[in-house]
Design an enzyme around this catalytic site. Structure first.
Site, PDB file in Angstrom:
ATOM      1  N   TYR A  34       0.836  -1.200   0.000  1.00 58.53           N
ATOM      2  CA  TYR A  34       0.000   0.000   0.000  1.00 58.53           C
ATOM      3  C   TYR A  34       0.869   1.247   0.000  1.00 58.53           C
ATOM      4  O   TYR A  34       2.060   1.210   0.321  1.00 58.53           O
ATOM      5  CB  TYR A  34      -0.924  -0.005   1.221  1.00 58.53           C
ATOM      6  CG  TYR A  34      -2.136   0.882   1.081  1.00 58.53           C
ATOM      7  CD1 TYR A  34      -3.032   0.708   0.038  1.00 58.53           C
ATOM      8  CD2 TYR A  34      -2.391   1.902   1.991  1.00 58.53           C
ATOM      9  CE1 TYR A  34      -4.143   1.507  -0.096  1.00 58.53           C
ATOM     10  CE2 TYR A  34      -3.513   2.709   1.875  1.00 58.53           C
ATOM     11  CZ  TYR A  34      -4.377   2.512   0.824  1.00 58.53           C
ATOM     12  OH  TYR A  34      -5.479   3.320   0.682  1.00 58.53           O
TER      13      TYR A  34
ATOM     14  N   ARG B 211     -17.741  -8.293 -13.810  1.00 53.83           N
ATOM     15  CA  ARG B 211     -17.181  -9.459 -14.498  1.00 53.83           C
ATOM     16  C   ARG B 211     -18.229 -10.564 -14.582  1.00 53.83           C
ATOM     17  O   ARG B 211     -19.077 -10.699 -13.713  1.00 53.83           O
ATOM     18  CB  ARG B 211     -15.951  -9.984 -13.755  1.00 53.83           C
ATOM     19  CG  ARG B 211     -14.743  -9.068 -13.795  1.00 53.83           C
ATOM     20  CD  ARG B 211     -13.583  -9.686 -13.042  1.00 53.83           C
ATOM     21  NE  ARG B 211     -13.872  -9.807 -11.611  1.00 53.83           N
ATOM     22  CZ  ARG B 211     -13.059 -10.407 -10.738  1.00 53.83           C
ATOM     23  NH1 ARG B 211     -11.939 -10.973 -11.157  1.00 53.83           N
ATOM     24  NH2 ARG B 211     -13.382 -10.470  -9.451  1.00 53.83           N
ATOM     25  N   ASP B 212     -18.141 -11.349 -15.638  1.00 54.21           N
ATOM     26  CA  ASP B 212     -18.985 -12.535 -15.733  1.00 54.21           C
ATOM     27  C   ASP B 212     -18.611 -13.481 -14.596  1.00 54.21           C
ATOM     28  O   ASP B 212     -17.434 -13.586 -14.220  1.00 54.21           O
ATOM     29  CB  ASP B 212     -18.779 -13.217 -17.095  1.00 54.21           C
ATOM     30  CG  ASP B 212     -19.900 -14.186 -17.419  1.00 54.21           C
ATOM     31  OD1 ASP B 212     -20.848 -14.282 -16.609  1.00 54.21           O
ATOM     32  OD2 ASP B 212     -19.825 -14.839 -18.467  1.00 54.21           O
TER      33      ASP B 212
ATOM     34  N   GLY C 105      -8.784   2.636  -8.087  1.00 55.59           N
ATOM     35  CA  GLY C 105      -8.281   1.309  -7.763  1.00 55.59           C
ATOM     36  C   GLY C 105      -7.746   0.632  -9.006  1.00 55.59           C
ATOM     37  O   GLY C 105      -7.940   1.102 -10.134  1.00 55.59           O
TER      38      GLY C 105
ATOM     39  N   TRP D  93      -7.810   9.309  -4.197  1.00 49.36           N
ATOM     40  CA  TRP D  93      -7.484   8.504  -3.015  1.00 49.36           C
ATOM     41  C   TRP D  93      -8.109   9.196  -1.824  1.00 49.36           C
ATOM     42  O   TRP D  93      -7.735  10.321  -1.483  1.00 49.36           O
ATOM     43  CB  TRP D  93      -5.971   8.399  -2.864  1.00 49.36           C
ATOM     44  CG  TRP D  93      -5.486   7.542  -1.742  1.00 49.36           C
ATOM     45  CD1 TRP D  93      -6.096   6.451  -1.208  1.00 49.36           C
ATOM     46  CD2 TRP D  93      -4.253   7.707  -1.038  1.00 49.36           C
ATOM     47  NE1 TRP D  93      -5.331   5.905  -0.211  1.00 49.36           N
ATOM     48  CE2 TRP D  93      -4.197   6.652  -0.082  1.00 49.36           C
ATOM     49  CE3 TRP D  93      -3.194   8.606  -1.122  1.00 49.36           C
ATOM     50  CZ2 TRP D  93      -3.117   6.510   0.789  1.00 49.36           C
ATOM     51  CZ3 TRP D  93      -2.115   8.463  -0.253  1.00 49.36           C
ATOM     52  CH2 TRP D  93      -2.076   7.420   0.691  1.00 49.36           C
TER      53      TRP D  93
END
Length: 376
Positions: free
Chosen positions: A95, A217-218, A287, A312
């Site tokens: 991070y 997403r699938d 992100g 952010w």
């Protein structure tokens, strides 16, 4: 009454998934120095990591002695704290900001003030508080913290909403507010729509009258996820594959091309968002779940003059550290939406600190939309 039962009683939103609850506490009870003090908390427990690595292996449950409470500090009993991707990245050492080791995990959560130092004027016993900034370490039963590092929340909102308010909803709110001047009827497109931020975007946008095109997403439970996002107020829910197909023309017959694109994935997904952005619009990246760079076509810059920005929420809070009204006004507006039933916490799995290994493993599984929340 158990905290999990209290959360169930107060929550009027999506279904909440539960594991066995913690020991009973009195919801909203005002506990004073005489019956809950630093000296009385000898068995304070916390999820601690002494080195960076795989979260489920690096984290350990340990007993910690609370430090002496200074005149500008408060004693906080933690009520609930979620596991966010940023928490996992901190433990992994990847991070942007990293606390000194050893460190207690968790950047977000809600606690109740049990004792205040003699110089503390901004907080009182019984207040609910959340961290102003990252790195405090919320995965613990109690903590002695500086009063200036905390901000109050009203106690008439659900526990899970309070515990998950400071990161994802704040990120969603700022992105919808700070980059484009959106009006009712305008369109926002986003990927990672089933994430914590994505769900908050859908609800806040719906409350403000914005249309949303939500890309996911699938997956095996695709219809279930689509139904849940539509129930939150999504205008359209599509897959990454649909984003690249001619069917998008049908969507844009029903709503205008988006002024704002929100990218939490990166890679090809971000490039596809740019393709559909209207001239002069903005894509905000918060992100990078795909762990791939954002590629910007030259044509989008020259012929559409799109703006590429980043956001952010931790930096926003630091930039506005001395502007008390900025954070307070945002939290107040979000709490108004919560009370009105227009902003609910994401589907949560409540877990005990003792079950942290499974919770951390579940938080890292793909296609899991349920947020793991430690309930103390």
């Amino acid at each position: 009454m158990k905290l999990s039962r209290v959360a169930s009683f107060l929550t009027r939103g999506p279904r909440v998934y539960r594991s066995p609850g913690p020991e009973p506490i009195r919801y909203g009870a005002v506990l004073t120095k005489s019956n809950f003090s630093v000296s009385a908390v000898k068995d304070n427990t916390a999820l601690l990591y002494r080195k960076h690595g795989e979260p489920s292996q690096a984290v350990q449950l340990e007993s910690l002695d609370l430090p002496h409470m200074g005149p500008e500090c408060v004693l906080v009993k933690m009520l609930a704290a979620p596991i966010n991707p940023s928490d996992l990245n901190m433990i992994q050492g990847t991070y942007a900001v990293l606390p000194e080791l050893p460190a207690v995990g968790g950047n977000e959560g809600v606690g109740q003030v049990m004792e205040v130092g003699e110089r503390v004027k901004t907080l009182k016993v019984g207040d609910w508080v959340i961290p102003r900034d990252a790195g405090i370490g919320t995965w613990r039963t109690a903590a002695v913290l500086k009063a200036g590092d905390l901000v109050t929340l009203p106690k008439d909102i659900p526990v899970l909403s309070a515990a998950t308010l400071g990161v994802n909803p704040c990120t969603a709110f700022r992105m919808l507010t700070d980059f484009e001047e959106l009006k009712p009827g305008d369109t926002v497109i986003q990927n990672a729509a089933n994430s914590g931020v994505g769900q908050a975007v859908i609800q806040i946008a719906a409350a403000k009258g914005f249309q949303t095109i939500n890309v996911i997403r699938d997956r095996p439970d695709l219809q279930c996820v689509c139904d849940r996002l539509m129930a939150l107020g999504a205008t359209h829910v599509i897959t990454e594959q649909t984003l690249r197909r001619p069917e998008m023309k049908e969507i844009f017959r029903a709503c205008p091309p988006p002024k704002l694109a929100l990218n939490g994935v990166g890679g090809k997904s971000a490039t596809e968002l740019l393709r559909h952005l209207q001239s002069g619009g903005s894509m905000v990246t918060y992100g990078g779940m795909a762990k791939q760079p954002v590629t910007v076509p030259v044509s989008a810059l020259i012929f559409k003059d799109v703006k590429i920005r980043g956001f952010w929420v931790t930096q926003w809070k630091r930039d506005n550290k001395h502007d008390e009204d900025a954070l307070r006004n945002m939290l107040d507006e979000l709490c108004i939406l919560i009370r009105a039933g227009k902003l609910a916490a994401p589907a949560c799995a409540e877990v005990r600190l003792q079950d942290f290994r499974k919770a951390l493993e579940d938080a890292m599984r793909p296609y899991v939309s349920t947020k793991q929340v430690f309930v103390m």
